[in-house]
Structures are given as C-alpha cells and as structure tokens.
Design an enzyme around this catalytic site. Structure first.
Site, PDB file in Angstrom:
ATOM      1  N   ASN A  11       0.872  -1.178   0.000  1.00 43.19           N
ATOM      2  CA  ASN A  11       0.000   0.000   0.000  1.00 43.19           C
ATOM      3  C   ASN A  11       0.911   1.230   0.000  1.00 43.19           C
ATOM      4  O   ASN A  11       1.469   1.586   1.040  1.00 43.19           O
ATOM      5  CB  ASN A  11      -0.889  -0.045   1.256  1.00 43.19           C
ATOM      6  CG  ASN A  11      -1.714   1.219   1.438  1.00 43.19           C
ATOM      7  OD1 ASN A  11      -1.772   2.073   0.547  1.00 43.19           O
ATOM      8  ND2 ASN A  11      -2.355   1.336   2.592  1.00 43.19           N
ATOM      9  N   LYS A  13       0.222   4.284  -0.361  1.00 42.63           N
ATOM     10  CA  LYS A  13      -0.391   5.499   0.209  1.00 42.63           C
ATOM     11  C   LYS A  13      -0.079   6.711  -0.666  1.00 42.63           C
ATOM     12  O   LYS A  13       0.019   6.565  -1.894  1.00 42.63           O
ATOM     13  CB  LYS A  13       0.059   5.686   1.667  1.00 42.63           C
ATOM     14  CG  LYS A  13      -0.206   4.427   2.508  1.00 42.63           C
ATOM     15  CD  LYS A  13      -0.059   4.640   3.985  1.00 42.63           C
ATOM     16  CE  LYS A  13      -0.314   3.324   4.708  1.00 42.63           C
ATOM     17  NZ  LYS A  13      -0.223   3.433   6.155  1.00 42.63           N
ATOM     18  N   HIS A  97      -9.622   1.328   4.804  1.00 42.93           N
ATOM     19  CA  HIS A  97      -8.367   1.582   5.521  1.00 42.93           C
ATOM     20  C   HIS A  97      -8.632   2.575   6.652  1.00 42.93           C
ATOM     21  O   HIS A  97      -9.418   3.508   6.504  1.00 42.93           O
ATOM     22  CB  HIS A  97      -7.297   2.132   4.563  1.00 42.93           C
ATOM     23  CG  HIS A  97      -5.934   2.110   5.177  1.00 42.93           C
ATOM     24  ND1 HIS A  97      -5.535   3.065   6.083  1.00 42.93           N
ATOM     25  CD2 HIS A  97      -4.908   1.244   5.064  1.00 42.93           C
ATOM     26  CE1 HIS A  97      -4.304   2.769   6.488  1.00 42.93           C
ATOM     27  NE2 HIS A  97      -3.900   1.674   5.883  1.00 42.93           N
ATOM     28  N   GLU A  99      -7.028   4.981   7.684  1.00 43.00           N
ATOM     29  CA  GLU A  99      -6.780   6.390   7.335  1.00 43.00           C
ATOM     30  C   GLU A  99      -7.984   6.992   6.623  1.00 43.00           C
ATOM     31  O   GLU A  99      -8.285   8.175   6.788  1.00 43.00           O
ATOM     32  CB  GLU A  99      -5.494   6.485   6.491  1.00 43.00           C
ATOM     33  CG  GLU A  99      -4.262   6.289   7.384  1.00 43.00           C
ATOM     34  CD  GLU A  99      -3.060   5.667   6.695  1.00 43.00           C
ATOM     35  OE1 GLU A  99      -2.988   5.677   5.451  1.00 43.00           O
ATOM     36  OE2 GLU A  99      -2.173   5.169   7.418  1.00 43.00           O
ATOM     37  N   GLU A 169      -5.582  -4.764  10.625  1.00 43.95           N
ATOM     38  CA  GLU A 169      -4.563  -3.743  10.855  1.00 43.95           C
ATOM     39  C   GLU A 169      -4.888  -2.968  12.132  1.00 43.95           C
ATOM     40  O   GLU A 169      -5.667  -2.004  12.096  1.00 43.95           O
ATOM     41  CB  GLU A 169      -4.533  -2.760   9.673  1.00 43.95           C
ATOM     42  CG  GLU A 169      -4.203  -3.390   8.346  1.00 43.95           C
ATOM     43  CD  GLU A 169      -3.628  -2.382   7.368  1.00 43.95           C
ATOM     44  OE1 GLU A 169      -2.488  -2.564   6.945  1.00 43.95           O
ATOM     45  OE2 GLU A 169      -4.306  -1.384   7.061  1.00 43.95           O
ATOM     46  N   GLY A 175       2.263   2.331  10.835  1.00 40.51           N
ATOM     47  CA  GLY A 175       3.235   3.410  10.681  1.00 40.51           C
ATOM     48  C   GLY A 175       3.942   3.804  11.972  1.00 40.51           C
ATOM     49  O   GLY A 175       4.597   4.838  12.035  1.00 40.51           O
ATOM     50  N   SER A 214       3.168  -1.977  10.477  1.00 41.26           N
ATOM     51  CA  SER A 214       4.610  -2.030  10.737  1.00 41.26           C
ATOM     52  C   SER A 214       5.242  -3.379  10.395  1.00 41.26           C
ATOM     53  O   SER A 214       6.182  -3.810  11.059  1.00 41.26           O
ATOM     54  CB  SER A 214       4.914  -1.633  12.187  1.00 41.26           C
ATOM     55  OG  SER A 214       4.538  -0.285  12.418  1.00 41.26           O
TER      56      SER A 214
HETATM   57  P1  PGA Z   1       2.684   0.377   7.668  1.00 36.34           P
HETATM   58  O1  PGA Z   1       1.222   0.593   7.011  1.00 36.34           O
HETATM   59  O2  PGA Z   1       3.216  -0.914   7.110  1.00 36.34           O
HETATM   60  O3  PGA Z   1       3.480   1.572   7.213  1.00 36.34           O
HETATM   61  O4  PGA Z   1       2.492   0.330   9.133  1.00 36.34           O
HETATM   62  C1  PGA Z   1       0.363  -0.492   6.814  1.00 36.34           C
HETATM   63  C2  PGA Z   1      -0.950  -0.006   6.238  1.00 36.34           C
HETATM   64  O5  PGA Z   1      -1.434   1.064   6.638  1.00 36.34           O
HETATM   65  O6  PGA Z   1      -1.542  -0.676   5.372  1.00 36.34           O
END
Ligand code: PGA
Length: 256
Positions: A11, A13, A97, A99, A169, A175, A214
């Site tokens: 992903n 982003k 997601h 976000e 997640e 992140g 992460s």
């Molecule tokens: P990350 O993000 O691996 O940077 O923690 C995962 C995600 O949001 O899909």
C-alpha cells in the site's frame, strides 16, 4: 481445510511519482523473479496506474488501488469507479483503511457498499479492519473487528467473503514501528476466522486474512509462522524493493 495461497500487498499510500513508480516496479520484478508460492500485489496512487500497468506488463505482480467510489458513473467530482480501475487492469482494491475511516469519515455501512460494488465488478475487495489503541486497551478488539465484518455480512451475506481479502490492521501498529506480536495477531486472526466460520466454515477456510501494521523485512517471517496469518498488507516497507521482496519471500517459505 482449504489451502490458502498467501498474499502480500504493498500500500504505497500518498507516495511516489511517475519515475518512482517505474523504478520501484522494475526493482520488484528483478527481486521477485522466480518467486512462487505467494501472491503479490501493489497499490500505487491511482494517478500512476497507467505507469504501473505498463511497467508490470508480463509480470505476475498484480495491480491494485487504495480506494474506489460506490458510484458507477456521473456527477461525482473527484471519484474513481470500478470500471476505471478495471480499465487499468487493477484487481485488488483496498477499502476501509483506517486512514480513510478517520480522515474521510467513512462508516462501516459505506465501506460495505464499496465491498458490494467491487464484487459486482468482479474485483477483489481488501477490507481493512482493526481497533484503535484506546479500544485495544479497553479490551474491545474483538467487538470492533466483529462489527466491521458484520457490516459486510449484514449487507451482502457471508458468501461475499468468497474470494475476498481481509486485512487486520490494528491502528496502533500502523506506521508506528510497533507491530503486533505474532501471538497477538494470530489470536485476532483466529477470532476473525471463527467469527466468519460461525456463518460458513467453507467461506472462513478460504478467506485470506492479512496482517498489517509495521510489517518489515525483520519481523515478517515470524508473523507468517502463525497459521491464520495469510500474508501482509505493507505500507512503509513496500516503498523499497529489497525490503518488500524479503517479506514476499518470507511468506512463500513459511506457507510452502
Ligand atoms: P505500515 O502501514 O506498514 O506503514 O504500518 C500499513 C498499512 O497502513 O496498510
């Protein structure tokens, strides 16, 4: 029990450029040559789907997107339809997601509608679910995951999860560099699969449940030793071809 082929998806982003897209995909193609036993997909920003489609030509790496709209066409400024995504060969579409749930106030019901239009279009929903840190500390992890899954089951029936992907997640792990431990993640993945199995064992056996939050080249292998972790949705570590390739190879080895 059905054999599930793992899926590792990147992903990206809000990152990249035309040049970055080409470069990263060329790197991935080199790193992943000859690797079988793990499905691989990437979701660049939709702006770069054309570059990605061209760079992926002839590769086993599947294309995806980070979002889709519920409307099929018409006066919906700024939105992207299922047909547009298909036009570029996209297959795996991330929805729900955290976000987008947070910054765009997307509700469980709205996300279930997205799930429905993707299924209608023959695309694969990658449904993100997971609890916040406060919910985790309050012991509400299972309740939150069940609610987010049930929104889809209530709208479309459990069979909608045939051929679909769930990405667990935990928001506190996204992140932050603070991944869930393999045991923590496995416990939630098992809960999710059992929750679906209560409606249909066959659907539960085949649904891919990725872990996300992460995941990196150092912690992936141990996560994949867990029986209900069928791959990963990777953010930060998907922006570097060598790190992403290590994660893909770890899944292929662990699930062989
Ligand atoms: P990350 O993000 O691996 O940077 O923690 C995962 C995600 O949001 O899909």
């Amino acid at each position: 029990m059905a054999v599930r082929k793992p899926l590792v998806m990147g992903n990206w982003k809000l990152n990249g450029s035309k040049a970055f897209t080409k470069e990263l995909i060329e790197g991935l193609k080199k790193e992943l040559q000859g690797v079988t036993g793990c499905g691989v997909a990437i979701a660049p920003p939709v702006m770069y789907l054309a570059e990605a489609e061209a760079a992926l030509a002839g590769s086993e790496i599947a294309l995806g997107s980070q979002n889709v709209d519920i409307n099929l066409q018409g006066a919906f400024t700024g939105d992207i339809s299922t047909a547009m995504l298909k036009d570029f060969g996209a297959k795996y579409i991330i929805i729900g997601h955290s976000e987008r749930r947070t910054y765009h106030k997307e509700s469980d019901e709205f996300i279930a509608k997205k799930f429905g239009v993707l299924k209608e279009a023959g695309l694969v929903p990658v449904l993100c679910i997971g609890e916040s840190e406060a919910e985790n500390e309050a012991g509400k992890t299972q309740e939150v995951c069940a609610r987010q899954i049930d929104a889809v089951i209530n709208a479309l029936g459990v069979e909608a999860f045939n051929g679909a992907v769930i990405a667990y997640e935990p928001i506190w792990a996204i992140g932050t560099g603070k991944s869930a431990t393999p045991a923590q993640a496995q416990a939630v993945h098992k809960f999710i699969r059992d929750h679906i199995a209560a409606k249909s064992q066959a659907v539960a056996d085949q649904v891919i449940i990725q872990y996300g939050g992460s995941v990196n080249d150092a912690n992936a292998a141990e996560l994949f030793t867990q029986p209900d972790i069928d791959g990963a949705l990777v953010g930060g570590a998907s922006l570097k071809a060598p790190a992403f390739a290590v994660i893909v190879k770890a899944a292929a080895v662990a699930k062989a």
